[in-house]
Design a protein around this motif. Structure first.
Motif, PDB file in Angstrom:
ATOM      1  N   SER A   1       0.818  -1.207   0.000  1.00 53.21           N
ATOM      2  CA  SER A   1       0.000   0.000   0.000  1.00 53.21           C
ATOM      3  C   SER A   1       0.854   1.260   0.000  1.00 53.21           C
ATOM      4  CB  SER A   1      -0.961   0.004   1.197  1.00 53.21           C
ATOM      5  OG  SER A   1      -0.272  -0.140   2.416  1.00 53.21           O
ATOM      6  N   SER A   2       1.979   1.263   0.722  1.00 49.94           N
ATOM      7  CA  SER A   2       2.828   2.448   0.729  1.00 49.94           C
ATOM      8  C   SER A   2       3.598   2.596  -0.579  1.00 49.94           C
ATOM      9  CB  SER A   2       3.787   2.426   1.922  1.00 49.94           C
ATOM     10  OG  SER A   2       4.545   1.246   1.975  1.00 49.94           O
ATOM     11  N   SER A   3       3.898   1.481  -1.248  1.00 51.28           N
ATOM     12  CA  SER A   3       4.502   1.556  -2.574  1.00 51.28           C
ATOM     13  C   SER A   3       3.514   2.137  -3.579  1.00 51.28           C
ATOM     14  CB  SER A   3       4.959   0.169  -3.034  1.00 51.28           C
ATOM     15  OG  SER A   3       5.503   0.215  -4.335  1.00 51.28           O
ATOM     16  N   ILE A   4       2.267   1.689  -3.518  1.00 54.14           N
ATOM     17  CA  ILE A   4       1.237   2.253  -4.407  1.00 54.14           C
ATOM     18  C   ILE A   4       1.107   3.752  -4.171  1.00 54.14           C
ATOM     19  CG2 ILE A   4      -1.226   2.278  -4.981  1.00 54.14           C
ATOM     20  CD1 ILE A   4      -1.282  -0.716  -4.224  1.00 54.14           C
ATOM     21  N   ALA A   5       1.034   4.146  -2.898  1.00 53.55           N
ATOM     22  CA  ALA A   5       0.908   5.571  -2.566  1.00 53.55           C
ATOM     23  C   ALA A   5       2.105   6.362  -3.087  1.00 53.55           C
ATOM     24  CB  ALA A   5       0.768   5.752  -1.053  1.00 53.55           C
ATOM     25  N   SER A   6       3.301   5.808  -2.943  1.00 49.99           N
ATOM     26  CA  SER A   6       4.506   6.489  -3.426  1.00 49.99           C
ATOM     27  C   SER A   6       4.477   6.660  -4.940  1.00 49.99           C
ATOM     28  CB  SER A   6       5.752   5.691  -3.022  1.00 49.99           C
ATOM     29  OG  SER A   6       5.883   5.625  -1.615  1.00 49.99           O
ATOM     30  N   ASN A   7       4.049   5.616  -5.638  1.00 49.35           N
ATOM     31  CA  ASN A   7       3.972   5.688  -7.098  1.00 49.35           C
ATOM     32  C   ASN A   7       2.919   6.693  -7.562  1.00 49.35           C
ATOM     33  OD1 ASN A   7       6.001   3.741  -7.605  1.00 49.35           O
ATOM     34  ND2 ASN A   7       4.548   2.087  -7.231  1.00 49.35           N
ATOM     35  N   LEU A   8       1.777   6.718  -6.874  1.00 49.56           N
ATOM     36  CA  LEU A   8       0.753   7.709  -7.203  1.00 49.56           C
ATOM     37  C   LEU A   8       1.273   9.125  -6.976  1.00 49.56           C
ATOM     38  CD1 LEU A   8      -2.392   5.979  -5.634  1.00 49.56           C
ATOM     39  CD2 LEU A   8      -1.954   6.310  -8.080  1.00 49.56           C
ATOM     40  N   ALA A   9       2.004   9.309  -5.883  1.00 51.70           N
ATOM     41  CA  ALA A   9       2.573  10.629  -5.583  1.00 51.70           C
ATOM     42  C   ALA A   9       3.524  11.081  -6.681  1.00 51.70           C
ATOM     43  CB  ALA A   9       3.307  10.587  -4.242  1.00 51.70           C
ATOM     44  N   LYS A  10       4.213  10.130  -7.287  1.00 51.73           N
ATOM     45  CA  LYS A  10       5.185  10.443  -8.332  1.00 51.73           C
ATOM     46  C   LYS A  10       4.537  10.656  -9.698  1.00 51.73           C
ATOM     47  CE  LYS A  10       9.104   7.985  -7.998  1.00 51.73           C
ATOM     48  NZ  LYS A  10      10.001   6.822  -7.707  1.00 51.73           N
ATOM     49  N   GLY A  11       3.214  10.473  -9.761  1.00 55.87           N
ATOM     50  CA  GLY A  11       2.499  10.793 -10.979  1.00 55.87           C
ATOM     51  C   GLY A  11       2.118   9.620 -11.856  1.00 55.87           C
ATOM     52  N   TYR A  12       2.410   8.400 -11.430  1.00 55.48           N
ATOM     53  CA  TYR A  12       1.993   7.235 -12.205  1.00 55.48           C
ATOM     54  C   TYR A  12       0.480   7.053 -12.098  1.00 55.48           C
ATOM     55  CZ  TYR A  12       6.915   5.824 -12.442  1.00 55.48           C
ATOM     56  OH  TYR A  12       8.273   5.778 -12.678  1.00 55.48           O
ATOM     57  N   ASP A  13      -0.123   6.496 -13.138  1.00 52.58           N
ATOM     58  CA  ASP A  13      -1.547   6.191 -13.072  1.00 52.58           C
ATOM     59  C   ASP A  13      -1.759   5.007 -12.140  1.00 52.58           C
ATOM     60  OD1 ASP A  13      -1.686   3.569 -14.637  1.00 52.58           O
ATOM     61  OD2 ASP A  13      -0.801   4.872 -16.151  1.00 52.58           O
ATOM     62  N   LEU A  14      -3.013   4.736 -11.802  1.00 48.93           N
ATOM     63  CA  LEU A  14      -3.319   3.744 -10.783  1.00 48.93           C
ATOM     64  C   LEU A  14      -2.846   2.352 -11.179  1.00 48.93           C
ATOM     65  CD1 LEU A  14      -4.568   2.937  -8.114  1.00 48.93           C
ATOM     66  CD2 LEU A  14      -6.801   2.807  -9.250  1.00 48.93           C
ATOM     67  N   LYS A  15      -3.153   1.911 -12.385  1.00 45.00           N
ATOM     68  CA  LYS A  15      -2.768   0.562 -12.808  1.00 45.00           C
ATOM     69  C   LYS A  15      -1.251   0.396 -12.774  1.00 45.00           C
ATOM     70  CE  LYS A  15      -3.284  -2.770 -16.590  1.00 45.00           C
ATOM     71  NZ  LYS A  15      -3.810  -2.970 -17.971  1.00 45.00           N
ATOM     72  N   THR A  16      -0.530   1.372 -13.296  1.00 50.63           N
ATOM     73  CA  THR A  16       0.932   1.303 -13.290  1.00 50.63           C
ATOM     74  C   THR A  16       1.463   1.320 -11.862  1.00 50.63           C
ATOM     75  OG1 THR A  16       1.033   2.447 -15.419  1.00 50.63           O
ATOM     76  CG2 THR A  16       3.054   2.408 -14.107  1.00 50.63           C
ATOM     77  N   SER A  17       0.863   2.137 -11.010  1.00 49.68           N
ATOM     78  CA  SER A  17       1.294   2.212  -9.609  1.00 49.68           C
ATOM     79  C   SER A  17       1.156   0.864  -8.914  1.00 49.68           C
ATOM     80  CB  SER A  17       0.478   3.271  -8.862  1.00 49.68           C
ATOM     81  OG  SER A  17       0.745   4.558  -9.352  1.00 49.68           O
ATOM     82  N   VAL A  18       0.060   0.175  -9.182  1.00 50.65           N
ATOM     83  CA  VAL A  18      -0.164  -1.129  -8.553  1.00 50.65           C
ATOM     84  C   VAL A  18       0.812  -2.165  -9.110  1.00 50.65           C
ATOM     85  CG1 VAL A  18      -1.830  -2.996  -8.190  1.00 50.65           C
ATOM     86  CG2 VAL A  18      -2.581  -0.615  -8.052  1.00 50.65           C
ATOM     87  N   LYS A  19       1.033  -2.151 -10.412  1.00 51.42           N
ATOM     88  CA  LYS A  19       1.967  -3.098 -11.021  1.00 51.42           C
ATOM     89  C   LYS A  19       3.388  -2.897 -10.506  1.00 51.42           C
ATOM     90  CE  LYS A  19       1.539  -4.186 -15.389  1.00 51.42           C
ATOM     91  NZ  LYS A  19       1.403  -4.085 -16.871  1.00 51.42           N
ATOM     92  N   LEU A  20       3.809  -1.648 -10.381  1.00 52.12           N
ATOM     93  CA  LEU A  20       5.143  -1.363  -9.854  1.00 52.12           C
ATOM     94  C   LEU A  20       5.253  -1.777  -8.389  1.00 52.12           C
ATOM     95  CD1 LEU A  20       5.800   2.146 -11.450  1.00 52.12           C
ATOM     96  CD2 LEU A  20       6.947  -0.007 -12.036  1.00 52.12           C
ATOM     97  N   ALA A  21       4.186  -1.557  -7.634  1.00 50.15           N
ATOM     98  CA  ALA A  21       4.183  -1.950  -6.222  1.00 50.15           C
ATOM     99  C   ALA A  21       4.266  -3.468  -6.085  1.00 50.15           C
ATOM    100  CB  ALA A  21       2.939  -1.407  -5.531  1.00 50.15           C
ATOM    101  N   LYS A  22       3.550  -4.167  -6.923  1.00 47.37           N
ATOM    102  CA  LYS A  22       3.588  -5.632  -6.895  1.00 47.37           C
ATOM    103  C   LYS A  22       5.005  -6.132  -7.168  1.00 47.37           C
ATOM    104  CE  LYS A  22       1.334  -9.631  -6.823  1.00 47.37           C
ATOM    105  NZ  LYS A  22       0.678 -10.124  -5.597  1.00 47.37           N
ATOM    106  N   LYS A  23       5.666  -5.514  -8.128  1.00 57.65           N
ATOM    107  CA  LYS A  23       7.039  -5.893  -8.451  1.00 57.65           C
ATOM    108  C   LYS A  23       7.971  -5.588  -7.276  1.00 57.65           C
ATOM    109  CE  LYS A  23      10.711  -5.076 -11.849  1.00 57.65           C
ATOM    110  NZ  LYS A  23      11.093  -4.319 -13.084  1.00 57.65           N
ATOM    111  N   PHE A  24       7.777  -4.440  -6.631  1.00 54.35           N
ATOM    112  CA  PHE A  24       8.601  -4.069  -5.482  1.00 54.35           C
ATOM    113  C   PHE A  24       8.485  -5.111  -4.371  1.00 54.35           C
ATOM    114  CE2 PHE A  24       8.944  -2.106  -1.280  1.00 54.35           C
ATOM    115  CZ  PHE A  24      10.227  -1.578  -1.342  1.00 54.35           C
ATOM    116  N   VAL A  25       7.263  -5.495  -4.037  1.00 52.35           N
ATOM    117  CA  VAL A  25       7.060  -6.462  -2.959  1.00 52.35           C
ATOM    118  C   VAL A  25       7.651  -7.818  -3.328  1.00 52.35           C
ATOM    119  CG1 VAL A  25       5.309  -7.732  -1.647  1.00 52.35           C
ATOM    120  CG2 VAL A  25       5.048  -5.278  -2.015  1.00 52.35           C
TER     121      VAL A  25
END
Length: 264
Positions: free
Chosen positions: A212-236
């Motif tokens: 959830s904090s990775s998703i929030a960080s990605n959203l803060a950086k301007g990524y769209d929601l789907k990309t933010s979730v995909k990047l967060a999944k990869k991070f975890v």
């Protein structure tokens, strides 16, 4: 620099809660801030005691943050009782933060309640409807949707019910398949399966917080929601794959896997 606020509890061994959030935010090169909701006594082999902060104290923390630094995203974690949830809901209405990610911490392993029924009801009625995204696990998804989730088709049904009930995007986290660790993202554009591989490790402490904090960080950086979730999944996945061994029990994921060699 983008700023992200977590409203969560303290894990003294640094694996979960706001400790996991801040480590994740740092790994994403955003400026992490926190409002503390509780103190706990726990380690990798047991959970012993928890002490919520006073609701007034949490309220003051949130006020001083928003009066000085406006977050580009905000996420919530463990909110132990109804009073704390009401304070957070009131402050989220007052400040209307961008990119509000709610991790609805209610139940673990589909059977262990982490907060009482009154707090669950307050969370459902007052805070979740304010979210831009919620990230329930399977047990929490069952509570929110009011159905049993046994397979991926059930996950799709539950996510649709939750989306329509609360008017918020949903990431329903994996937990029904032995073959994969796929998460389900449900938005106004429909269903998106976010593919994930299982990692053979017992050291999973902080995975939900990190997601959830990775998703929030990605959203803060301007990524769209789907990309933010995909990047967060990869991070975890990468953090789990390090198979970090800290402590004698269920240890933490390796939040700083990408920077571990920087000083060598």
């Amino acid at each position: 620099m983008k700023k992200v606020l977590t409203i969560a509890g303290v894990d003294p061994i640094g694996g979960a809660g706001m400790m996991s959030d801040i480590k994740t935010m740092t790994a994403h090169d955003v400026y992490g801030m926190c409002a503390i909701t509780l103190l706990s006594i726990q380690n990798t082999i047991g959970f012993y005691e928890v002490q919520p902060v006073e609701s007034r104290f949490l309220e003051k923390q949130i006020d001083v943050i928003f009066s000085d630094i406006i977050p580009d995203a905000t996420k919530t974690g463990m909110l132990l009782n109804s009073d704390l949830i009401k304070v957070v809901a009131q402050k989220m209405k007052q400040y209307n933060p961008k990119n509000l990610v709610i991790d609805p911490v209610m139940i673990a392993h589909r059977k262990f309640k982490l907060i009482d029924d009154e707090a669950i009801e307050t969370l459902i009625d007052e805070l979740i409807p304010l979210a831009d995204l919620i990230t329930p696990n399977i047990g929490e998804g069952e509570i929110l949707a009011g159905i049993t989730i046994e397979n991926k088709k059930d996950m799709e049904t539950a996510a649709k019910i939750i989306y329509e009930k609360f008017g918020t995007n949903v990431v329903l986290k994996s937990g029904v398949s032995e073959e994969d660790a796929d998460d389900l993202l449900y938005t106004d554009k429909g269903i998106f399966w976010i593919k994930g591989e299982k990692v053979d490790t017992k050291n999973t402490r902080g995975t939900g917080d990190a997601l959830s904090s990775s998703i929030a960080s990605n959203l803060a950086k301007g990524y769209d929601l789907k990309t933010s979730v995909k990047l967060a999944k990869k991070f975890v996945y990468n953090a789990l794959s390090e198979k970090l061994q800290i402590g004698r029990g269920v240890g933490s994921i390796h939040h700083s896997f990408e920077i571990k060699n920087i000083l060598k």
